[in-house]
Design a protein around this motif. Structure first.
Motif: not given
Ligand code: NAP
Length: 235
Positions: A26-50
């Motif tokens: 399970q990965v919690i991914a942090c960043g400022r770039n909302q679009a890149r975070l959404e792309e990351l989350v869309s690639q795996s059910v194991n990723i959530t973002s902040l």
């Protein structure tokens, strides 16, 4: 395992997030770039973002979950071209994201790391030697390495392990701005797999490429006056 990674929208952090998610963590991914975070989350059910700016103390979210690994990877690099006209604001920017933001994160999240869990600080091989134009970046990373190595001592009694990472040159948006030769450059996927392998082996220090860091360490044993003469030729 649950793994939180700062700076997961790009470069090394992105590859770390993808690799851990692919392994089923399970990965919690942090960043400022909302679009890149959404792309990351869309690639795996194991990723959530902040999504937030790490340099703003008041932005740090509370965590409900505990963490097995917390990786402080976010960072930026700016060079000083005219040290006589020292740019204090630029120095502050670099120190704030590379060093102070880690302190903010430690205050907020360190207590969430499980016993036998791991804190990972991504420093730089620049921490090992004074390099030209790196007054800001090098200072931030030398400070980070010191912080990491002292935490490794003081967190032992709390059964939290600490890993310091010293990468050489990695091909990412951070280095794509560089207009000088970058010896032994590796790609970000390889960098992430070296970091993950080192964490799996419970290493307290991860250095790569090995030859590059070894050379840096050898140079650090030279008398300072000799190193200064060599370094000034790099400018
Ligand atoms: N590339 C190299 O050769 C190299 C060598 C040694 C050490 N390192 C270290 O490795 C780490 C990762 O670098 P990289 O090369 O992968 O760089 P990168 O591709 O530029 O990625 C930097 C990451 O940090 C995040 N970040 C920067 N400022 C932020 C802020 N104020 N708030 C929140 N997030 C912020 C960025 O997120 P947003 O874009 O979403 O803001 C991005 O995800 C850094 O600490 C760097 O110093 C890199």
């Amino acid at each position: 395992m649950r793994i939180m990674i700062t700076g997961a929208t790009s470069g090394i952090g992105y590859q770390l997030a993808m690799a851990y998610a692919e392994k089923g963590h399970q990965v919690i991914a942090c960043g400022r770039n909302q679009a890149r975070l959404e792309e990351l989350v869309s690639q795996s059910v194991n990723i959530t973002s902040l999504c937030f700016d790490l340099t703003q103390y008041q932005n740090y979210p509370d965590l409900k979950e505990s963490l097995d690994i917390l990786i402080f990877n976010a960072g930026d690099c700016e060079y000083i071209d005219d040290s006589l006209n020292f740019d204090a604001k630029m120095f502050e920017r670099v120190i704030k994201i590379n060093l102070i933001s880690v302190a903010y994160g430690l205050e907020k999240w360190l207590k969430h790391i499980n016993k036998k869990g791991r804190l990972v600080l991504v420093s730089s091989s620049a921490a090992l030697l004074p390099l030209p134009r790196a007054e800001a970046y090098g200072t931030s990373k030398a400070g980070l390495t010191y912080l990491s190595k002292t935490l490794a001592i003081s967190l032992k009694e709390h059964e939290i392990n600490v890993t310091t990472v010293h990468p050489g040159f990695v091909d990412t948006p951070l280095t794509q701005k560089n207009n000088f030769p970058m010896p032994m450059l590796i790609n970000s996927k390889d960098a992430a797999s070296k970091i993950i392998r080192g964490i799996d082996k419970e290493k307290s220090e991860i250095n790569f490429p090995t030859v590059f860091v070894l050379l840096m360490k050898c140079f650090s044993f030279l008398p300072l006056s000799i190193w200064q003469r060599l370094a000034s030729r790099m400018v």
